[in-house]
Design a protein around this motif. Structure first.
Motif, mmCIF file in Angstrom:
data_model
loop_
_atom_site.group_PDB
_atom_site.id
_atom_site.type_symbol
_atom_site.label_atom_id
_atom_site.label_comp_id
_atom_site.label_asym_id
_atom_site.label_seq_id
_atom_site.Cartn_x
_atom_site.Cartn_y
_atom_site.Cartn_z
ATOM 1 N N CYS A 1 -7.072 1.813 3.454
ATOM 2 C CA CYS A 1 -6.665 3.053 2.977
ATOM 3 C C CYS A 1 -7.574 3.355 1.963
ATOM 4 O O CYS A 1 -7.924 4.622 1.725
ATOM 5 C CB CYS A 1 -5.240 3.043 2.536
ATOM 6 S SG CYS A 1 -4.068 2.917 4.022
ATOM 7 N N GLN A 2 -7.999 2.270 1.075
ATOM 8 C CA GLN A 2 -8.872 2.790 -0.002
ATOM 9 C C GLN A 2 -10.297 3.355 0.534
ATOM 10 O O GLN A 2 -10.796 4.433 -0.089
ATOM 11 C CB GLN A 2 -8.770 1.434 -0.893
ATOM 12 C CG GLN A 2 -10.325 1.840 -1.950
ATOM 13 C CD GLN A 2 -9.812 2.794 -3.094
ATOM 14 O OE1 GLN A 2 -8.661 2.022 -3.616
ATOM 15 N NE2 GLN A 2 -10.283 3.391 -3.510
ATOM 16 N N CYS B 1 0.961 -1.185 0.038
ATOM 17 C CA CYS B 1 0.093 -0.010 -0.068
ATOM 18 C C CYS B 1 0.855 1.127 -0.151
ATOM 19 O O CYS B 1 1.818 1.247 0.826
ATOM 20 C CB CYS B 1 -1.085 -0.063 1.196
ATOM 21 S SG CYS B 1 -1.923 1.385 1.376
ATOM 22 N N VAL B 2 0.444 2.052 -0.777
ATOM 23 C CA VAL B 2 1.460 3.408 -1.089
ATOM 24 C C VAL B 2 1.227 4.578 0.201
ATOM 25 O O VAL B 2 2.072 5.155 0.433
ATOM 26 C CB VAL B 2 1.063 4.093 -2.146
ATOM 27 C CG1 VAL B 2 1.549 3.181 -3.464
ATOM 28 C CG2 VAL B 2 -0.221 4.677 -2.568
ATOM 29 N N ASP B 3 0.185 4.206 0.934
ATOM 30 C CA ASP B 3 -0.249 4.992 1.939
ATOM 31 C C ASP B 3 0.635 4.206 3.370
ATOM 32 O O ASP B 3 1.434 5.154 3.956
ATOM 33 C CB ASP B 3 -1.734 5.058 2.313
ATOM 34 C CG ASP B 3 -2.152 6.314 1.742
ATOM 35 O OD1 ASP B 3 -1.462 7.108 1.054
ATOM 36 O OD2 ASP B 3 -3.608 6.772 1.972
ATOM 37 N N CYS B 4 0.079 3.175 3.513
ATOM 38 C CA CYS B 4 0.645 2.558 5.027
ATOM 39 C C CYS B 4 1.737 1.526 4.640
ATOM 40 O O CYS B 4 2.206 0.877 5.754
ATOM 41 C CB CYS B 4 -0.711 1.819 5.736
ATOM 42 S SG CYS B 4 -1.510 0.577 4.797
ATOM 43 N N ASP B 5 1.970 1.217 3.564
ATOM 44 C CA ASP B 5 3.324 0.240 3.135
ATOM 45 C C ASP B 5 3.084 -0.966 3.831
ATOM 46 O O ASP B 5 3.846 -1.668 3.698
ATOM 47 C CB ASP B 5 4.684 0.781 4.251
ATOM 48 C CG ASP B 5 5.803 1.125 2.982
ATOM 49 O OD1 ASP B 5 5.463 1.310 2.014
ATOM 50 O OD2 ASP B 5 6.690 1.155 3.580
ATOM 51 N N HIS C 1 -9.744 6.762 1.720
ATOM 52 C CA HIS C 1 -9.722 7.725 0.405
ATOM 53 C C HIS C 1 -10.886 8.196 -0.167
ATOM 54 O O HIS C 1 -11.354 9.353 -0.360
ATOM 55 C CB HIS C 1 -8.764 7.324 -0.540
ATOM 56 C CG HIS C 1 -7.364 7.505 -0.369
ATOM 57 N ND1 HIS C 1 -6.678 8.563 -0.927
ATOM 58 C CD2 HIS C 1 -6.420 6.649 0.423
ATOM 59 C CE1 HIS C 1 -5.445 8.660 -0.300
ATOM 60 N NE2 HIS C 1 -4.950 7.581 0.380
ATOM 61 N N TYR D 1 -3.690 1.191 -2.994
ATOM 62 C CA TYR D 1 -4.003 1.114 -1.809
ATOM 63 C C TYR D 1 -4.507 -0.198 -1.137
ATOM 64 O O TYR D 1 -5.334 -1.064 -1.861
ATOM 65 C CB TYR D 1 -5.123 2.161 -1.613
ATOM 66 C CG TYR D 1 -5.022 3.488 -1.742
ATOM 67 C CD1 TYR D 1 -3.743 4.180 -1.462
ATOM 68 C CD2 TYR D 1 -5.513 4.089 -2.730
ATOM 69 C CE1 TYR D 1 -3.496 5.657 -1.833
ATOM 70 C CE2 TYR D 1 -5.342 5.486 -2.934
ATOM 71 C CZ TYR D 1 -4.206 6.142 -2.670
ATOM 72 O OH TYR D 1 -4.185 7.546 -3.135
#
Ligand SMILES: [Zn+2]
Length: 128
Positions: A111-112, A87-91, A115, A107
């Motif tokens: 996280c999706q 995930c590009v947000d939370c890794d 968003h 995501y």
């Protein structure tokens, strides 16, 4: 939870590439209809087909295709750089079932959802 493994990269690359081809066809068709943009190169789409101008044209389908094409190309870059599947947000690793269904998604499920929640309220103001 099953996760993406680098050994799966070729099949994901293939799916992303064929999806990118479909999206380029959609965009090409939209521009041909609009008769406006003189788009030769795929690399121009990011600039030529930005969401705001397409939305202004009332071209929802093309705007969606442009957005998805950007996601597809970002996913291809993540495969190349070795960060695909995170995930590009939370890794955190993205569930493989989600990745299989949506190979270009940046995501994880959590996280999706965040968003979608925020974009519904922010009216997608910062598209570029
Ligand atoms: Zn996440």
């Amino acid at each position: 939870m099953n996760k993406f493994h680098i050994a799966m990269a070729p099949q994901f690359q293939q799916r992303l590439a064929s999806r990118a081809t479909e999206l380029r066809e959609i965009l090409r068709g939209q521009f041909a209809q609009a008769g406006s943009a003189d788009v030769h190169e795929v690399s121009d789409f990011k600039d030529a087909a930005d969401q705001d101008s397409l939305a202004a044209m009332g071209d929802v389908q093309a705007a969606r295709a442009a957005t998805e094409l950007e996601q597809v190309r970002a996913a291809e870059q993540r495969i190349a750089s070795g960060s695909f599947g995170l995930c590009v947000d939370c890794d955190e690793p993205i569930d493989l079932r989600r990745l299989t269904a949506l190979p270009a998604t940046p995501y994880c499920t959590g996280c999706q959802a965040a968003h979608e929640h925020s974009s519904a309220h922010e009216s997608r103001a910062k598209a570029s």
